[in-house]
Design a protein around this motif. Structure first.
Motif, PDB file in Angstrom:
ATOM      1  N   PRO A  99       0.804  -1.244   0.000  1.00  0.00           N
ATOM      2  CA  PRO A  99       0.000   0.000   0.000  1.00  0.00           C
ATOM      3  C   PRO A  99       0.831   1.285   0.000  1.00  0.00           C
ATOM      4  O   PRO A  99       0.274   2.362   0.069  1.00  0.00           O
ATOM      5  N   LEU A 100       2.178   1.162  -0.086  1.00  0.00           N
ATOM      6  CA  LEU A 100       3.023   2.349   0.093  1.00  0.00           C
ATOM      7  C   LEU A 100       3.897   2.650  -1.120  1.00  0.00           C
ATOM      8  O   LEU A 100       4.813   3.468  -1.025  1.00  0.00           O
ATOM      9  N   GLY A 101       3.643   1.993  -2.255  1.00  0.00           N
ATOM     10  CA  GLY A 101       4.366   2.327  -3.466  1.00  0.00           C
ATOM     11  C   GLY A 101       4.078   3.752  -3.898  1.00  0.00           C
ATOM     12  O   GLY A 101       3.062   4.346  -3.520  1.00  0.00           O
ATOM     13  N   ILE A 102       4.959   4.311  -4.710  1.00  0.00           N
ATOM     14  CA  ILE A 102       4.845   5.723  -5.071  1.00  0.00           C
ATOM     15  C   ILE A 102       3.540   6.020  -5.784  1.00  0.00           C
ATOM     16  O   ILE A 102       3.019   7.139  -5.725  1.00  0.00           O
ATOM     17  N   LYS A 103       2.962   5.011  -6.445  1.00  0.00           N
ATOM     18  CA  LYS A 103       1.702   5.198  -7.153  1.00  0.00           C
ATOM     19  C   LYS A 103       0.531   4.547  -6.432  1.00  0.00           C
ATOM     20  O   LYS A 103      -0.574   4.513  -6.960  1.00  0.00           O
ATOM     21  N   ARG A 104       0.792   4.021  -5.240  1.00  0.00           N
ATOM     22  CA  ARG A 104      -0.259   3.327  -4.484  1.00  0.00           C
ATOM     23  C   ARG A 104      -0.597   4.018  -3.182  1.00  0.00           C
ATOM     24  O   ARG A 104      -1.541   3.616  -2.499  1.00  0.00           O
ATOM     25  N   MET A 105       0.164   5.034  -2.811  1.00  0.00           N
ATOM     26  CA  MET A 105      -0.120   5.735  -1.551  1.00  0.00           C
ATOM     27  C   MET A 105      -1.423   6.519  -1.638  1.00  0.00           C
ATOM     28  O   MET A 105      -1.844   6.932  -2.722  1.00  0.00           O
ATOM     29  N   SER A 106      -2.025   6.749  -0.496  1.00  0.00           N
ATOM     30  CA  SER A 106      -3.216   7.591  -0.462  1.00  0.00           C
ATOM     31  C   SER A 106      -2.823   9.038  -0.746  1.00  0.00           C
ATOM     32  O   SER A 106      -1.677   9.449  -0.532  1.00  0.00           O
ATOM     33  N   VAL A 107      -3.779   9.808  -1.224  1.00  0.00           N
ATOM     34  CA  VAL A 107      -3.503  11.209  -1.559  1.00  0.00           C
ATOM     35  C   VAL A 107      -3.126  11.994  -0.309  1.00  0.00           C
ATOM     36  O   VAL A 107      -2.212  12.838  -0.340  1.00  0.00           O
ATOM     37  N   ASP A 108      -3.793  11.720   0.808  1.00  0.00           N
ATOM     38  CA  ASP A 108      -3.476  12.440   2.041  1.00  0.00           C
ATOM     39  C   ASP A 108      -2.038  12.166   2.482  1.00  0.00           C
ATOM     40  O   ASP A 108      -1.335  13.069   2.962  1.00  0.00           O
ATOM     41  N   HIS A 109      -1.606  10.926   2.320  1.00  0.00           N
ATOM     42  CA  HIS A 109      -0.232  10.596   2.705  1.00  0.00           C
ATOM     43  C   HIS A 109       0.771  11.289   1.776  1.00  0.00           C
ATOM     44  O   HIS A 109       1.810  11.773   2.230  1.00  0.00           O
TER      45      HIS A 109
END
Length: 362
Positions: A242-252
């Motif tokens: 869940p923490l890949g550069i294209k998989r992170m949440s917008v808030d993060h």
């Protein structure tokens, strides 16, 4: 000056005419071509390159003399304004020098077919920093173009130096002060980033990776600097969900952006692209630095390299900066392009506590 030039031309013309008459009485052979030429403005025959160079040197020397007198007057009567003026002039000199250097690097890249990632570290860093400086400096340059507009620039330098000017136009004292301000602004987002990682850890299905991520965040929040091995133990989480550069949440992503001095006030799609671009650029810079060797950097280059990577280097000694940069490169040299997200989070893992002067845990 204009009168002296006209007087010179008239005297030269008189000598020319006298020469023509003497020559006529001596030989008695002159064509109509010579008589026609004698009726032209004869001073044009004496605008040779040597004369022009002499006039240019004279004008240049007089301007330099006047400039020195002006600077001496400002330094004596208006010392604070002189400091701004001197910083402004020297800043433009440094900016033009950087522009010439960047032009040389670009020409080499074009002629030799060298890619950005293959450049030496210093040339790569020069291009990276100059591009960011120019984005900020273009409005200043445009303002200073009209006549007497440089006085408006002086006002801006005095009241808003950090917001409007690039480091070329900062005094040495301001450079240290403003780096401290920027580090404080970055530090505000350390805790939100760690809290975001803790929240995201609940989405990790692998219990071992989930435990490693939670322990890493807890260790940083408790004021302890993590080991390189503890950071690399969670690298798999930063290459995909869940923490890949294209998989992170917008808030993060909005909390990560200020670590790189990027605005978070953009749509999520653009934030993700900018984070990926800047992260890959930083990774390529680390690889070039590893090829060069951190020990080759001067003290100023070392502090700047640490600052770019998230450390408040002005509060530390040179040996501490060198040790920290070595730890950083150990992490970045182990990462692939797809794991660039971990490199960005590393600005929190390694910097959150080290700027307080705490020692590494072993």
């Amino acid at each position: 000056m204009a009168l002296s030039c006209s007087s010179l031309c008239s005297r030269l013309s008189l000598v020319r005419l006298c020469g023509l008459r003497t020559n006529r009485t001596t030989t008695g052979l002159y064509s109509q071509y010579v008589s026609c030429q004698s009726r032209l403005p004869l001073c044009r025959h004496y605008t040779s390159s040597k004369v022009r160079q002499g006039i240019g040197r004279y004008v240049s020397s007089r301007l330099q003399w006047a400039n020195k007198k002006y600077e001496a007057f400002l330094k004596k009567r208006f010392p604070r304004f002189y400091q701004l003026y001197h910083t402004f002039v020297e800043g433009f000199k440094l900016l033009f020098q950087d522009a010439k250097e960047v032009r040389r690097i670009k020409a080499k890249m074009y002629s030799d077919g060298v890619k950005f990632q293959d450049l030496p570290y210093r040339e790569m860093e020069k291009l990276r920093q100059f591009r960011r400086d120019m984005i900020k400096a273009v409005p200043l340059v445009m303002i200073s173009v009209p006549p007497f507009a440089n006085y408006l620039v002086f006002v801006l330098m005095y009241f808003l130096p950090r917001q409007l000017l690039i480091p070329h136009f900062w005094t040495p004292r301001q450079q240290v002060e403003f780096r401290g301000v920027y580090n404080s602004l970055r530090a505000r987002h350390h805790l939100p980033v760690l809290k975001g990682l803790e929240y995201t850890s609940h989405q990790v299905k692998d219990s071992h990776l989930q435990s490693c991520l939670k322990d890493l965040c807890a260790k940083v929040q408790s004021g302890v600097n993590p080991k390189v091995s503890e950071i690399l133990a969670v690298r798999r989480l930063f290459s995909g969900p869940p923490l890949g550069i294209k998989r992170m949440s917008v808030d993060h992503m909005r909390h990560i952006s200020p670590l790189l001095f990027l605005t978070p006030r953009l749509p999520g799609f653009f934030i993700g692209r900018r984070l990926n671009s800047h992260g890959l650029e930083l990774l390529q810079l680390d690889r070039a630095l590893s090829r060069l060797g951190p020990h080759q950097l001067s003290d100023a280059e070392l502090r700047q390299a640490c600052f770019v990577r998230g450390l408040n280097s002005d509060s530390l000694g040179i040996n501490q900066c060198r040790e920290w940069l070595s730890q950083w490169l150990q992490v970045s040299s182990s990462l692939k392009d797809s794991e660039v997200s971990l490199l960005l989070h590393n600005m929190v893992f390694l910097s959150a506590n080290y700027h307080n002067g705490l020692k590494w845990s072993h």
